[in-house]
Design a protein around this motif. Structure first.
Motif, PDB file in Angstrom:
ATOM      1  N   THR A  96      24.569 -10.782  76.935  1.00 22.65           N
ATOM      2  CA  THR A  96      24.334 -10.260  77.681  1.00 22.65           C
ATOM      3  C   THR A  96      23.804 -11.017  78.612  1.00 22.65           C
ATOM      4  OG1 THR A  96      22.426  -9.640  76.269  1.00 22.65           O
ATOM      5  CG2 THR A  96      21.388  -9.622  78.288  1.00 22.65           C
ATOM      6  N   LEU A  97      23.792 -12.353  78.446  1.00 21.27           N
ATOM      7  CA  LEU A  97      24.230 -13.252  79.803  1.00 21.27           C
ATOM      8  C   LEU A  97      25.644 -14.011  79.841  1.00 21.27           C
ATOM      9  CD1 LEU A  97      20.815 -15.967  79.520  1.00 21.27           C
ATOM     10  CD2 LEU A  97      21.015 -13.230  81.100  1.00 21.27           C
ATOM     11  N   SER A  98      26.310 -13.059  79.877  1.00 27.65           N
ATOM     12  CA  SER A  98      27.948 -13.252  79.720  1.00 27.65           C
ATOM     13  C   SER A  98      27.957 -14.883  79.394  1.00 27.65           C
ATOM     14  CB  SER A  98      27.844 -12.851  81.257  1.00 27.65           C
ATOM     15  OG  SER A  98      28.010 -12.094  81.162  1.00 27.65           O
ATOM     16  N   LEU A  99      27.523 -15.722  78.148  1.00 30.55           N
ATOM     17  CA  LEU A  99      28.046 -16.968  78.393  1.00 30.55           C
ATOM     18  C   LEU A  99      28.803 -16.771  76.855  1.00 30.55           C
ATOM     19  CD1 LEU A  99      23.985 -17.914  77.721  1.00 30.55           C
ATOM     20  CD2 LEU A  99      25.381 -18.034  79.908  1.00 30.55           C
ATOM     21  N   HIS A 100      29.906 -18.269  77.144  1.00 36.44           N
ATOM     22  CA  HIS A 100      30.771 -18.391  76.494  1.00 36.44           C
ATOM     23  C   HIS A 100      30.775 -20.332  75.397  1.00 36.44           C
ATOM     24  CE1 HIS A 100      32.829 -14.256  77.579  1.00 36.44           C
ATOM     25  NE2 HIS A 100      32.729 -14.799  78.130  1.00 36.44           N
ATOM     26  N   HIS A 101      30.958 -19.743  74.636  1.00 37.14           N
ATOM     27  CA  HIS A 101      30.736 -21.668  73.709  1.00 37.14           C
ATOM     28  C   HIS A 101      32.242 -22.721  74.226  1.00 37.14           C
ATOM     29  CE1 HIS A 101      31.115 -23.942  69.626  1.00 37.14           C
ATOM     30  NE2 HIS A 101      29.798 -25.022  71.147  1.00 37.14           N
ATOM     31  N   ILE A 102      32.273 -22.881  74.406  1.00 37.21           N
ATOM     32  CA  ILE A 102      33.013 -24.289  74.404  1.00 37.21           C
ATOM     33  C   ILE A 102      32.566 -25.397  74.093  1.00 37.21           C
ATOM     34  CG2 ILE A 102      34.197 -25.928  77.008  1.00 37.21           C
ATOM     35  CD1 ILE A 102      34.138 -22.669  77.338  1.00 37.21           C
ATOM     36  N   PRO A 103      33.556 -25.099  73.210  1.00 32.16           N
ATOM     37  CA  PRO A 103      33.456 -26.290  72.235  1.00 32.16           C
ATOM     38  C   PRO A 103      33.305 -27.773  72.709  1.00 32.16           C
ATOM     39  CG  PRO A 103      34.469 -25.301  71.321  1.00 32.16           C
ATOM     40  CD  PRO A 103      34.441 -24.700  72.686  1.00 32.16           C
ATOM     41  N   GLU A 104      34.165 -28.519  73.542  1.00 29.96           N
ATOM     42  CA  GLU A 104      33.885 -29.955  74.127  1.00 29.96           C
ATOM     43  C   GLU A 104      33.245 -29.806  74.954  1.00 29.96           C
ATOM     44  OE1 GLU A 104      37.620 -26.809  76.879  1.00 29.96           O
ATOM     45  OE2 GLU A 104      36.137 -27.201  74.295  1.00 29.96           O
ATOM     46  N   ARG A 105      32.367 -29.281  75.224  1.00 29.13           N
ATOM     47  CA  ARG A 105      31.193 -29.451  76.437  1.00 29.13           C
ATOM     48  C   ARG A 105      29.661 -29.385  75.414  1.00 29.13           C
ATOM     49  NH1 ARG A 105      31.132 -29.113  81.936  1.00 29.13           N
ATOM     50  NH2 ARG A 105      33.453 -28.855  82.940  1.00 29.13           N
ATOM     51  N   LYS A 106      30.293 -28.593  74.307  1.00 31.59           N
ATOM     52  CA  LYS A 106      29.264 -28.634  73.051  1.00 31.59           C
ATOM     53  C   LYS A 106      27.959 -27.997  74.393  1.00 31.59           C
ATOM     54  CE  LYS A 106      29.324 -32.884  70.078  1.00 31.59           C
ATOM     55  NZ  LYS A 106      28.130 -33.789  69.485  1.00 31.59           N
ATOM     56  N   ALA A 107      28.226 -26.618  74.098  1.00 27.36           N
ATOM     57  CA  ALA A 107      27.881 -25.900  75.597  1.00 27.36           C
ATOM     58  C   ALA A 107      28.386 -24.030  75.803  1.00 27.36           C
ATOM     59  CB  ALA A 107      27.630 -26.022  76.812  1.00 27.36           C
ATOM     60  N   TRP A 108      27.186 -23.167  75.999  1.00 26.93           N
ATOM     61  CA  TRP A 108      26.921 -21.487  76.364  1.00 26.93           C
ATOM     62  C   TRP A 108      27.858 -21.928  77.693  1.00 26.93           C
ATOM     63  CZ3 TRP A 108      25.566 -23.795  71.683  1.00 26.93           C
ATOM     64  CH2 TRP A 108      26.040 -22.689  70.620  1.00 26.93           C
ATOM     65  N   CYS A 109      28.039 -20.982  78.354  1.00 29.07           N
ATOM     66  CA  CYS A 109      28.458 -21.426  79.324  1.00 29.07           C
ATOM     67  C   CYS A 109      29.220 -20.330  80.079  1.00 29.07           C
ATOM     68  CB  CYS A 109      29.738 -22.749  79.999  1.00 29.07           C
ATOM     69  SG  CYS A 109      29.319 -23.981  79.430  1.00 29.07           S
ATOM     70  N   LYS A 110      28.718 -20.345  81.879  1.00 23.67           N
ATOM     71  CA  LYS A 110      29.198 -19.600  82.530  1.00 23.67           C
ATOM     72  C   LYS A 110      29.831 -20.207  83.410  1.00 23.67           C
ATOM     73  CE  LYS A 110      25.120 -17.759  84.696  1.00 23.67           C
ATOM     74  NZ  LYS A 110      24.176 -16.986  84.550  1.00 23.67           N
ATOM     75  N   THR A 111      30.448 -18.900  84.731  1.00 27.04           N
ATOM     76  CA  THR A 111      30.861 -20.269  85.733  1.00 27.04           C
ATOM     77  C   THR A 111      30.038 -19.254  86.920  1.00 27.04           C
ATOM     78  OG1 THR A 111      32.564 -18.019  86.703  1.00 27.04           O
ATOM     79  CG2 THR A 111      32.905 -19.865  85.661  1.00 27.04           C
ATOM     80  N   ASP A 112      29.002 -20.589  87.513  1.00 32.31           N
ATOM     81  CA  ASP A 112      28.137 -19.827  89.580  1.00 32.31           C
ATOM     82  C   ASP A 112      29.319 -19.500  89.722  1.00 32.31           C
ATOM     83  OD1 ASP A 112      29.505 -22.063  90.024  1.00 32.31           O
ATOM     84  OD2 ASP A 112      27.933 -23.164  89.642  1.00 32.31           O
ATOM     85  N   ALA A 141      17.995 -18.947  83.620  1.00 38.39           N
ATOM     86  CA  ALA A 141      18.274 -18.177  82.502  1.00 38.39           C
ATOM     87  C   ALA A 141      17.413 -17.095  81.530  1.00 38.39           C
ATOM     88  CB  ALA A 141      19.795 -18.564  81.623  1.00 38.39           C
ATOM     89  N   LEU A 142      16.445 -18.186  80.708  1.00 38.30           N
ATOM     90  CA  LEU A 142      15.685 -17.355  79.863  1.00 38.30           C
ATOM     91  C   LEU A 142      14.640 -16.875  80.391  1.00 38.30           C
ATOM     92  CD1 LEU A 142      14.406 -18.674  77.362  1.00 38.30           C
ATOM     93  CD2 LEU A 142      12.361 -20.061  78.119  1.00 38.30           C
ATOM     94  N   ARG A 143      13.965 -16.875  82.132  1.00 32.60           N
ATOM     95  CA  ARG A 143      13.139 -15.826  82.555  1.00 32.60           C
ATOM     96  C   ARG A 143      13.938 -14.654  82.456  1.00 32.60           C
ATOM     97  NH1 ARG A 143      10.877 -17.910  88.323  1.00 32.60           N
ATOM     98  NH2 ARG A 143       9.682 -16.541  88.182  1.00 32.60           N
TER      99      ARG A 143
END
Length: 343
Positions: A96-112, A141-143
């Motif tokens: 829904t939030l268009s997030l992608h898992h980036i393993p090297e960052r240990k994060a789910w990210c998107k471009t701003d 994003a949570l809101r």
């Protein structure tokens, strides 16, 4: 916002639940019976000749909690990492939030908006003596997600405290005290004198954005982030130098000029944005009164001021939608382009 935290002296887990009445004691009592672990996932379940998919919120001790949505999942597999567990995030949320898992960052990210990487959900692993793990999420994003699903944020926590090396378990009988807090916190502190205590409780909040706020964010018209240019110009009506904003809410139209700084509606014809010496008609009581463009006062504020004032005047008049009342016959749809072509 912390969605999950696990240390030797802290367990915190957040999910989303349907709205409830915090003043209803039976609902609070039901939620206080929570029994949920972070490794609870969707699962194949069988009973005799029957089989079905079990929800991660089945058998969690609370009927209302069972209607919620789990966001963080703890999983393990020798194919991924034989030495430790790993975190997964609800795919409904990440899609829904268009997030992608980036393993090297240990994060789910998107471009701003600037093209930079925005770490919306991040896993923090700690290798200190008090080893543990935290999963955090960007509050904006949570809101947005909570508003889309119409749910509340609901966090459960356990905080055991004891002296390492001399702790052999909690006594069957311990004194109990209510946790002091506001209107969105409920829990108890169980105390075993001199050697241990455990706090257990719940916390809730309604962080969701409204659907209108979400729509404005998606279309890039979030009023909280919009900025408009301001110009210093000569106010020939009041004979003073003032600052004029390009914010549409502050641009006067023919209907608001009667109550704005000009006090009375103005009518223009044959307007020249180039600073021509052709006269501009001004109407305070009659349309016959005229004055030359020189009376704009450029001699008082400098030649550069005429450029700014001309551009501001054209932009202001272009915002007026009242026909035949303020827009001159020579004013184009693009006043700034009109000025450049004529200068």
């Amino acid at each position: 916002m912390i969605l999950y935290a696990s240390f030797s002296h802290l367990f915190l887990h957040a999910v989303l639940v349907p709205p409830f009445d915090p003043k209803n004691e039976s609902e609070i009592a039901d939620l206080m019976d929570w029994s949920l672990t972070v490794d609870s996932t969707w699962a194949l379940t069988t009973s005799g000749d029957d089989a079905w998919i079990a929800s991660p919120l089945d058998f969690v001790g609370s009927k209302h909690l069972g209607k919620g949505e789990k966001l963080v999942f703890l999983r393990d597999s020798d194919l991924v990492d034989p030495k430790r567990t790993y975190i997964e995030i609800s795919q409904k949320l990440t899609h829904t939030l268009s997030l992608h898992h980036i393993p090297e960052r240990k994060a789910w990210c998107k471009t701003d908006d600037r093209g930079d990487v925005d770490e919306v959900i991040k896993v923090h692993d700690f290798d200190a003596t008090d080893a543990g793990r935290v999963v955090s999420m960007d509050m904006r994003a949570l809101r947005q997600y909570a508003g889309l699903t119409g749910q509340w944020l609901f966090r459960m926590f356990d905080v055991p405290r004891y002296r390492s090396g001399s702790f052999h378990g909690f006594a069957s009988e311990m004194s109990r005290q209510s946790i002091p807090g506001g209107s969105n916190l409920h829990g108890w502190i169980h105390v075993a004198e001199k050697y241990a205590s455990v706090s257990r409780g719940i916390q809730w909040a309604n962080p969701g954005l409204t659907k209108a706020e979400i729509a404005r964010t998606v279309w890039g018209s979030d009023a909280a982030t919009e900025q408009y240019e301001s110009f210093i110009a000569w106010d020939w009506r009041n004979q003073t130098v003032d600052t004029f904003s390009c914010d549409p809410a502050e641009l006067p139209t023919i209907s608001c000029l009667r109550t704005a700084r000009f006090k009375q509606a103005l009518h223009f014809s044959n307007l020249e944005c180039s600073g021509s010496t052709k006269p501009i008609q001004k109407n305070t009581r009659s349309k016959g009164e005229q004055f030359p463009v020189a009376e704009r006062g450029t001699s008082k504020v400098g030649a550069s001021m005429m450029l700014v004032k001309s551009m501001h005047t054209c932009a202001t008049l272009a915002s007026c939608r009242t026909p035949n009342s303020c827009i001159g016959s020579r004013l184009t749809k693009n006043p700034r382009q009109d000025y450049r072509n004529r200068s």
